[in-house]
Design a protein around this motif. Structure first.
Motif, short mmCIF file in Angstrom:
data_model
loop_
_atom_site.label_atom_id
_atom_site.label_comp_id
_atom_site.label_asym_id
_atom_site.label_seq_id
_atom_site.Cartn_x
_atom_site.Cartn_y
_atom_site.Cartn_z
N THR A 135 -4.90 6.21 -1.57
CA THR A 135 -4.15 5.00 -1.26
C THR A 135 -4.16 4.08 -2.46
O THR A 135 -5.24 3.70 -2.95
N SER B 262 -2.95 0.41 -3.98
CA SER B 262 -2.60 -0.91 -3.48
C SER B 262 -2.63 -1.92 -4.63
O SER B 262 -3.36 -1.72 -5.62
N SER C 90 -6.53 12.57 0.36
CA SER C 90 -5.58 11.46 0.40
C SER C 90 -5.97 10.40 -0.62
O SER C 90 -7.15 10.28 -1.00
N LYS D 111 -7.67 0.03 -2.16
CA LYS D 111 -7.54 1.30 -2.86
C LYS D 111 -8.62 2.25 -2.36
O LYS D 111 -9.79 1.87 -2.25
N ASP E 39 0.84 -1.20 0.00
CA ASP E 39 0.00 0.00 0.00
C ASP E 39 0.87 1.25 0.00
O ASP E 39 1.83 1.34 0.79
N ASP E 40 0.54 2.19 -0.85
CA ASP E 40 1.20 3.50 -0.85
C ASP E 40 0.14 4.57 -0.65
O ASP E 40 -0.82 4.66 -1.44
N LYS E 41 0.32 5.37 0.41
CA LYS E 41 -0.66 6.39 0.73
C LYS E 41 -0.03 7.77 0.64
O LYS E 41 1.06 8.01 1.17
#
Length: 460
Positions: A438, A440, A436, A446, A408-410
């Motif tokens: 996210t 994934s 924001s 996501k 995961d990249d947030k």
């Protein structure tokens, strides 16, 4: 005329005025008129200035016998009673002066004297409220600064300190749901539809938070605190969210927590550094039911490289005992750096790493994060403006949905305004825009989120 003679004639004049009250008395047989109210007020004020509180109290009491609604006499009486240690009378007179006040200056004077009487009587927390009143009704910036200065002194020297905040946030994703309507699961090689409640639901967040501190021991370089905090967030779903997830309520996602702990901090490195140690424990609730119990240990150190540059480090160990969730132990480390430029621009940045171990292997993760906050040197629309940015990458080695695990990249960005020029009793409105996303490798995780936060915070 020598100082001794000045004191003699002042005392003689005051004695003469005192003999002339009550003011309603008739003229003497010789035709002499009694002292006027204006003369007695002047004498009472002069006695206070000279440190003769007994005479000032007698004069002001005589004035109040003549007219219980004499605002000036009430203020003089409150000041004199306070000096004599009669705090109850001081509070009563100051409160009556406040009730009768019809100008900002009158309210300022009454509030300030009331705060002094409360503080002298040991009621320092209530005194802070009256100093907020004084600042709110201050007739000039100079008077306001005086009230704020007294407030800050009381707060710094009072064992108890409370901070209460409220906020309302329209939010596009109150349940942290997926931005997808269906997910592809590699393990099964097929796509599955998501229920309405598993998808992002829009609504409004209502939040309240209370933080209290009791400083039970302190010295010039050390402080020991007991801490208590309570937080509660609940939601109202939009009509679109209700149609998307029939039967789902905003309270299904309500979150609350109660925490108690101990903190110790002190100065070191020639007072260029400050260390902090803490432990706290508590419990959280989700959807109205018990969720986890937790224990946290933290240690931190900051060091001023120069007056405008600071380096900091912090370690946090956290253990959650799941009641309706899996057990989770997390270890986190942060390294921060902040500086202020000659123009007044302030920048704070942080690098963090974390590792989590859960009773469920699919919740184990490692994390790397970056954060930054920039405070502009000049007001925007008359408000203090801040920009915030953060990026976080998590790696879950195992996943129920993919043999490759989960990544995961947030990314988060926000912009906030604190309207210090608009305040009520020392509280200012705030506005915060945040967003924001996210990303994934698993569609379920996501998500996208947009929010507009309206809050209130202390201006001093």
């Amino acid at each position: 005329m020598t100082p001794g003679r000045v004191r003699f004639w002042r005392s003689a004049f005051q004695a003469l005025l005192l003999a002339a009250v009550p003011l309603a008395a008739a003229a003497s047989p010789q035709g002499q008129q009694p002292a006027t109210a204006k003369q007695v007020r002047a004498a009472a004020a002069g006695a206070l200035e000279a440190g003769d509180s007994k005479t000032a109290y007698a004069f002001s009491s005589a004035l109040l016998q003549r007219d219980p609604n004499d605002r000036t006499a009430l203020l003089l009486n409150a000041q004199a009673a306070r000096s004599l240690g009669n705090f109850k009378t001081a509070r009563q007179s100051a409160r009556r002066a406040w009730q009768l006040a019809d100008t900002g200056e009158d309210k300022f004077n009454a509030s300030l004297i009331m705060a002094q009487a409360l503080s002298s009587g040991g009621q320092r927390n209530l005194a802070q409220f009256w100093l907020r009143r004084a600042a709110h009704h201050a007739p000039s910036r100079l008077h306001e600064r005086r009230a704020i200065r007294d407030f800050q002194y009381l707060r710094a020297t009072t064992p108890w300190h409370h901070r209460l905040s409220f906020s309302i946030t329209p939010d596009s994703n109150v349940n942290n749901g997926s931005s997808e309507t269906s997910i592809y699961v590699p393990l099964y090689g097929r796509r599955f539809g998501l229920s309405g409640s598993a998808q992002a639901l829009s609504g409004i967040e209502h939040a309240v938070e209370l933080n209290s501190r009791y400083r039970f021991k302190a010295s010039e370089t050390r402080a020991h605190d007991l801490l208590v905090s309570a937080e509660y967030r609940t939601y109202t779903l939009s009509s679109e969210a209700k149609a998307q997830a029939p039967g789902t309520k905003g309270s299904d996602f309500a979150f609350g927590s109660l925490t108690a702990g101990y903190a110790h901090k002190g100065l070191n490195f020639g007072r260029r550094g400050e260390y902090r140690l803490g432990i706290d424990t508590g419990q959280s609730w989700y959807g109205g039911e018990e969720y986890t119990r937790f224990l946290r240990l933290n240690a931190g150190q900051s060091y001023k490289l120069t007056p405008n540059r600071t380096l900091g480090a912090k370690v946090l160990a956290e253990s959650h005992n799941g009641l309706r969730a899996n057990d989770l132990d997390t270890l986190r480390g942060d390294l921060s750096y902040s500086f202020r430029t000659k123009s007044g621009l302030s920048v704070w940045s942080s690098l963090s790493v974390a590792e989590a171990d859960s009773s469920s292997a699919v919740e184990d993760f490692t994390e790397l994060g970056l954060q930054a906050q920039i405070t502009l040197p000049k007001p925007v629309f008359g408000a203090i403006a801040r920009f915030g940015f953060s990026a976080r990458s998590r790696d879950y080695p195992l996943s129920s949905f993919s043999p490759a695990g989960r990544q995961d990249d947030k990314f988060t960005a926000d912009f906030s305004l604190t309207f210090r020029q608009v305040d009520y009793y020392g509280f200012s409105p705030t506005l915060r825009l945040s967003g924001s996303t996210t990303d994934s490798n698993i569609d379920l995780y996501k998500s996208n989120r947009l929010g507009v936060n309206f809050g209130i915070q202390s201006a001093f």
